[in-house]
Design a protein around this motif. Structure first.
Motif, PDB file in Angstrom:
ATOM      1  N   ASN A 196       0.809  -1.332  -0.096  1.00 60.43           N
ATOM      2  CA  ASN A 196      -0.031  -0.231   0.153  1.00 60.43           C
ATOM      3  C   ASN A 196       0.828   1.113   0.145  1.00 60.43           C
ATOM      4  OD1 ASN A 196      -2.208   1.754   0.022  1.00 60.43           O
ATOM      5  ND2 ASN A 196      -2.698   1.274   2.339  1.00 60.43           N
ATOM      6  N   PRO A 197       1.500   1.581  -1.073  1.00 61.50           N
ATOM      7  CA  PRO A 197       2.631   2.537  -1.203  1.00 61.50           C
ATOM      8  C   PRO A 197       2.255   3.937  -0.932  1.00 61.50           C
ATOM      9  CG  PRO A 197       1.986   1.856  -3.518  1.00 61.50           C
ATOM     10  CD  PRO A 197       1.440   0.902  -2.514  1.00 61.50           C
ATOM     11  N   THR A 198       2.858   4.766  -0.245  1.00 58.93           N
ATOM     12  CA  THR A 198       2.541   6.118  -0.099  1.00 58.93           C
ATOM     13  C   THR A 198       3.136   6.950  -1.198  1.00 58.93           C
ATOM     14  OG1 THR A 198       4.598   6.185   1.165  1.00 58.93           O
ATOM     15  CG2 THR A 198       2.711   6.042   2.548  1.00 58.93           C
ATOM     16  N   LEU A 199       4.130   6.486  -1.825  1.00 53.57           N
ATOM     17  CA  LEU A 199       4.718   6.834  -2.974  1.00 53.57           C
ATOM     18  C   LEU A 199       4.642   5.800  -4.209  1.00 53.57           C
ATOM     19  CD1 LEU A 199       6.240   9.447  -4.007  1.00 53.57           C
ATOM     20  CD2 LEU A 199       8.201   8.379  -3.362  1.00 53.57           C
ATOM     21  N   LEU A 200       4.276   6.246  -5.174  1.00 55.35           N
ATOM     22  CA  LEU A 200       3.900   5.260  -6.592  1.00 55.35           C
ATOM     23  C   LEU A 200       4.683   6.078  -7.571  1.00 55.35           C
ATOM     24  CD1 LEU A 200       2.701   2.683  -7.901  1.00 55.35           C
ATOM     25  CD2 LEU A 200       0.496   4.062  -8.172  1.00 55.35           C
ATOM     26  N   ILE A 201       5.761   5.213  -7.946  1.00 50.60           N
ATOM     27  CA  ILE A 201       6.513   5.932  -9.228  1.00 50.60           C
ATOM     28  C   ILE A 201       6.363   4.771 -10.344  1.00 50.60           C
ATOM     29  CG2 ILE A 201       8.711   6.500  -9.759  1.00 50.60           C
ATOM     30  CD1 ILE A 201       9.351   6.909  -6.755  1.00 50.60           C
ATOM     31  N   SER A 202       6.170   5.198 -11.278  1.00 52.19           N
ATOM     32  CA  SER A 202       5.677   4.108 -12.518  1.00 52.19           C
ATOM     33  C   SER A 202       5.624   4.574 -13.912  1.00 52.19           C
ATOM     34  CB  SER A 202       4.396   3.476 -12.272  1.00 52.19           C
ATOM     35  OG  SER A 202       4.042   2.851 -13.337  1.00 52.19           O
ATOM     36  N   PRO A 203       6.224   3.775 -15.086  1.00 48.69           N
ATOM     37  CA  PRO A 203       5.687   4.531 -16.307  1.00 48.69           C
ATOM     38  C   PRO A 203       4.355   4.781 -16.525  1.00 48.69           C
ATOM     39  CG  PRO A 203       7.035   2.561 -16.398  1.00 48.69           C
ATOM     40  CD  PRO A 203       6.760   2.618 -15.083  1.00 48.69           C
ATOM     41  N   VAL A 204       4.071   5.581 -17.476  1.00 46.34           N
ATOM     42  CA  VAL A 204       2.628   6.140 -17.781  1.00 46.34           C
ATOM     43  C   VAL A 204       1.778   4.724 -18.180  1.00 46.34           C
ATOM     44  CG1 VAL A 204       1.192   7.548 -18.945  1.00 46.34           C
ATOM     45  CG2 VAL A 204       3.245   8.446 -18.371  1.00 46.34           C
ATOM     46  N   SER A 205       2.351   4.137 -18.750  1.00 43.74           N
ATOM     47  CA  SER A 205       1.760   2.920 -19.426  1.00 43.74           C
ATOM     48  C   SER A 205       1.136   1.897 -18.392  1.00 43.74           C
ATOM     49  CB  SER A 205       2.418   2.025 -20.469  1.00 43.74           C
ATOM     50  OG  SER A 205       3.663   1.873 -20.022  1.00 43.74           O
ATOM     51  N   THR A 206       2.134   1.540 -17.305  1.00 44.93           N
ATOM     52  CA  THR A 206       1.823   0.720 -16.301  1.00 44.93           C
ATOM     53  C   THR A 206       0.834   1.454 -15.289  1.00 44.93           C
ATOM     54  OG1 THR A 206       3.949  -0.142 -16.305  1.00 44.93           O
ATOM     55  CG2 THR A 206       2.504  -0.441 -14.205  1.00 44.93           C
ATOM     56  N   LEU A 207       0.804   2.963 -14.983  1.00 44.67           N
ATOM     57  CA  LEU A 207       0.038   3.551 -14.314  1.00 44.67           C
ATOM     58  C   LEU A 207      -1.530   3.531 -14.926  1.00 44.67           C
ATOM     59  CD1 LEU A 207       1.650   6.878 -13.577  1.00 44.67           C
ATOM     60  CD2 LEU A 207       0.999   5.218 -11.864  1.00 44.67           C
ATOM     61  N   LEU A 208      -1.673   3.584 -16.416  1.00 52.41           N
ATOM     62  CA  LEU A 208      -2.950   3.379 -16.758  1.00 52.41           C
ATOM     63  C   LEU A 208      -3.667   1.875 -16.754  1.00 52.41           C
ATOM     64  CD1 LEU A 208      -1.998   5.088 -20.323  1.00 52.41           C
ATOM     65  CD2 LEU A 208      -3.533   5.988 -18.544  1.00 52.41           C
ATOM     66  N   LYS A 209      -2.660   0.996 -16.492  1.00 55.82           N
ATOM     67  CA  LYS A 209      -3.144  -0.495 -16.216  1.00 55.82           C
ATOM     68  C   LYS A 209      -3.504  -0.541 -14.865  1.00 55.82           C
ATOM     69  CE  LYS A 209      -0.413  -2.563 -20.072  1.00 55.82           C
ATOM     70  NZ  LYS A 209       1.301  -2.915 -19.719  1.00 55.82           N
ATOM     71  N   LEU A 210      -2.710   0.208 -14.019  1.00 51.86           N
ATOM     72  CA  LEU A 210      -3.099  -0.024 -12.537  1.00 51.86           C
ATOM     73  C   LEU A 210      -4.474   0.802 -12.458  1.00 51.86           C
ATOM     74  CD1 LEU A 210       0.332   0.781 -10.825  1.00 51.86           C
ATOM     75  CD2 LEU A 210      -1.032  -1.226 -10.870  1.00 51.86           C
ATOM     76  N   ARG A 211      -4.719   1.955 -13.219  1.00 55.83           N
ATOM     77  CA  ARG A 211      -5.742   2.650 -13.066  1.00 55.83           C
ATOM     78  C   ARG A 211      -6.943   1.612 -13.484  1.00 55.83           C
ATOM     79  NH1 ARG A 211      -9.116   4.849 -17.267  1.00 55.83           N
ATOM     80  NH2 ARG A 211     -10.420   6.347 -16.427  1.00 55.83           N
ATOM     81  N   GLU A 212      -6.998   0.822 -14.401  1.00 59.42           N
ATOM     82  CA  GLU A 212      -8.046  -0.080 -14.860  1.00 59.42           C
ATOM     83  C   GLU A 212      -8.375  -1.089 -13.822  1.00 59.42           C
ATOM     84  OE1 GLU A 212      -7.658  -1.888 -18.697  1.00 59.42           O
ATOM     85  OE2 GLU A 212      -7.584  -0.083 -19.872  1.00 59.42           O
ATOM     86  N   LYS A 213      -7.132  -1.617 -13.113  1.00 57.74           N
ATOM     87  CA  LYS A 213      -7.302  -2.412 -11.752  1.00 57.74           C
ATOM     88  C   LYS A 213      -8.068  -1.802 -10.758  1.00 57.74           C
ATOM     89  CE  LYS A 213      -5.176  -5.712 -13.554  1.00 57.74           C
ATOM     90  NZ  LYS A 213      -5.515  -6.935 -14.131  1.00 57.74           N
ATOM     91  N   ILE A 214      -7.860  -0.648 -10.501  1.00 58.02           N
ATOM     92  CA  ILE A 214      -8.628   0.292  -9.449  1.00 58.02           C
ATOM     93  C   ILE A 214      -9.840   0.506  -9.735  1.00 58.02           C
ATOM     94  CG2 ILE A 214      -8.493   2.669  -8.105  1.00 58.02           C
ATOM     95  CD1 ILE A 214      -5.337   2.368  -8.535  1.00 58.02           C
ATOM     96  N   GLU A 215     -10.009   0.968 -10.972  1.00 58.68           N
ATOM     97  CA  GLU A 215     -11.742   1.177 -11.610  1.00 58.68           C
ATOM     98  C   GLU A 215     -12.204  -0.050 -11.351  1.00 58.68           C
ATOM     99  OE1 GLU A 215     -12.882   4.181 -12.463  1.00 58.68           O
ATOM    100  OE2 GLU A 215     -10.979   5.123 -11.952  1.00 58.68           O
ATOM    101  N   SER A 216     -11.730  -1.246 -11.675  1.00 62.64           N
ATOM    102  CA  SER A 216     -12.468  -2.314 -11.627  1.00 62.64           C
ATOM    103  C   SER A 216     -12.775  -2.932 -10.385  1.00 62.64           C
ATOM    104  CB  SER A 216     -12.048  -3.659 -12.340  1.00 62.64           C
ATOM    105  OG  SER A 216     -10.771  -3.808 -11.746  1.00 62.64           O
ATOM    106  N   GLY A 217     -12.121  -2.157  -9.231  1.00 63.14           N
ATOM    107  CA  GLY A 217     -12.035  -2.759  -7.837  1.00 63.14           C
ATOM    108  C   GLY A 217     -11.363  -3.900  -7.504  1.00 63.14           C
ATOM    109  N   ALA A 218     -10.520  -4.196  -8.342  1.00 64.38           N
ATOM    110  CA  ALA A 218      -9.383  -5.267  -8.087  1.00 64.38           C
ATOM    111  C   ALA A 218      -8.183  -4.965  -7.321  1.00 64.38           C
ATOM    112  CB  ALA A 218      -8.886  -6.053  -9.357  1.00 64.38           C
TER     113      ALA A 218
END
Ligand SMILES: [Zn+2]
Length: 433
Positions: A196-218
């Motif tokens: 549960n990071p306080t700081l998240l550092i990532s390439p844009v493409s991976t952030l976009l994939k993480l976004r989908e996971k968050i939006e889907s509730g996973a």
């Protein structure tokens, strides 16, 4: 002892980067840079056989006249370019072996060795001394952590390769975990959730994939700060990510050639002028876009002096509300190889981005590829496949001005996904060269 010295240095740089530049006026920064660069040029001239020969008799106070160098030149001459006499074959062997085994701990005589990703196929070596590593860690701690070291932090770093450069920042107050972007994202979710990071550092493409996971509730994350690295962050992606993470998306701009810029708390991308000097090589008559000529006067092992990067940048002309007087980069548009040229006219990646951005149909991902001199292929991945025909028409009508200007230009739109082997997000590409 070695680790203790390293930690001491990290803290020293942390303090320096936390407080020093905030107090400097523009003219003090300029004077400081001029002084440091001249000293650095003299030092490099004595240590790097290749650069010494390249520079000839040009004195340090005329450093702006030194021949411009670039990546191809550096990689070709690496053995005599570096100042510690490290043979490039040996460095490549260490770096490739690390990449293959995904064990990034081997070093060359206490120096960190690694490979840059290189979107255009050419891999670059980087060589960093222990002192430079401490400076890097100190700068990240000072600039990236909300609240600095007064608090504890958990950092998730998504990258193509781990490196001693990063794991060196480990400390009682800082938990740092590396996530390999070459592995399937799903295999990381459990560990990421537990961190549960306080700081998240990532390439844009991976952030976009993480976004989908968050939006889907996973996935449920509540980072205090999110940094995009390694790929240009477009306005549209920033907006999408901001709505999911409910905060601004900050940026790290770094490459083999150095740690060039980082966003401040007001989310302006400030050049790290404690160490980096940028001269613009203008690309257009209006002096809007430029390629940066970088001089990093803190890098000793691998000198970066008047080094041309093939990125397309623009300056901001507004002073930043944070009060720092260092230059602010308004945008990183992409790479020079991504400029699409039709009938000798150049179109920057931003042009295509803006056309796609206003298409009403929801596009999940897109690629604009110049395949031949007069042929552009647009690949779109849609949220709803049944909308492809209307998306196609909207895209073609978005490009009507371009088609009118260049009647022989063929634009094809197809549904699909562009195979992306090196995992680097490039939405606009010129493959016709
Ligand atoms: Zn600022």
């Amino acid at each position: 002892m070695r680790i203790l010295i390293f930690k001491f240095r990290v803290i020293w740089f942390y303090i320096k980067f936390q407080f020093w530049i905030k107090k400097q006026s523009r003219s003090e920064i300029d004077a400081y840079q001029e002084r440091e660069i001249r000293k650095h040029i003299d030092w490099v001239r004595a240590q790097s056989p290749f650069l010494s020969e390249l520079w000839g008799n040009i004195p340090a106070d005329k450093w702006r006249e030194l021949p411009i160098s670039n990546k191809a030149m550096m990689m070709e001459q690496f053995t005599t370019w570096n100042t510690i006499g490290a043979p490039s074959e040996e460095l490549f062997r260490i770096a490739f072996e690390s990449e293959r085994s995904r064990d990034f701990s081997p070093m060359y005589k206490h120096h960190t060795v690694g490979l840059s990703s290189g979107t255009s196929g050419q891999r670059g070596l980087f060589l960093v001394t222990e002192l430079e590593r401490a400076r890097y860690a100190g700068m990240i701690l000072a600039r990236a952590l909300p609240g600095g070291l007064k608090r504890t932090h958990r950092v998730a770093f998504f990258m193509r390769a781990n490196s001693n450069l990063y794991t060196g920042s480990k400390n009682r107050k800082l938990e740092f975990q590396y996530f390999d972007i070459f592995e399937n994202l799903d295999s990381h979710l459990e560990r990421l959730q537990a961190l549960n990071p306080t700081l998240l550092i990532s390439p844009v493409s991976t952030l976009l994939k993480l976004r989908e996971k968050i939006e889907s509730g996973a996935l449920k994350l509540s980072p205090e700060r999110v940094f995009a690295v390694a790929e240009p962050l477009s306005k549209e992606d920033a907006q999408r990510l901001e709505s999911t993470f409910k905060q601004p998306i900050y940026q790290f701009y770094q490459c083999t050639e150095g740690f060039i810029a980082i966003s401040c708390e007001k989310n302006s991308l400030h050049v790290n002028e404690e160490a980096i000097h940028i001269e613009p090589q203008w690309l257009d008559e209006t002096r809007t876009r430029f390629m940066p000529i970088v001089t990093d006067f803190s890098r000793k092992a691998q000198p970066i002096t008047r080094f041309l990067l093939n990125d397309i940048l623009t300056w901001s002309d507004q002073p930043c509300a944070c009060g720092k007087q260092t230059r602010v980069i308004a945008s990183i548009e992409g790479r020079i190889d991504d400029i699409i040229t039709i009938d000798t006219r150049d179109y920057y990646p931003d042009y295509f981005r803006r056309v796609i951005a206003i298409v009403p149909t929801e596009i999940r991902e897109y690629w604009v590829i110049q395949t031949k001199l007069l042929e552009i292929k647009v690949i779109v991945s849609l949220k709803n496949q049944s909308e492809f025909e209307s998306a196609r028409e909207q895209i073609l009508s978005g490009f009507s001005e371009l088609r009118n200007k260049h009647p022989k230009l063929a634009i094809e739109v197809e549904a699909g996904v562009y195979p992306n082997e090196n995992k680097k997000l490039r939405r606009v590409m010129n493959l016709s060269r």
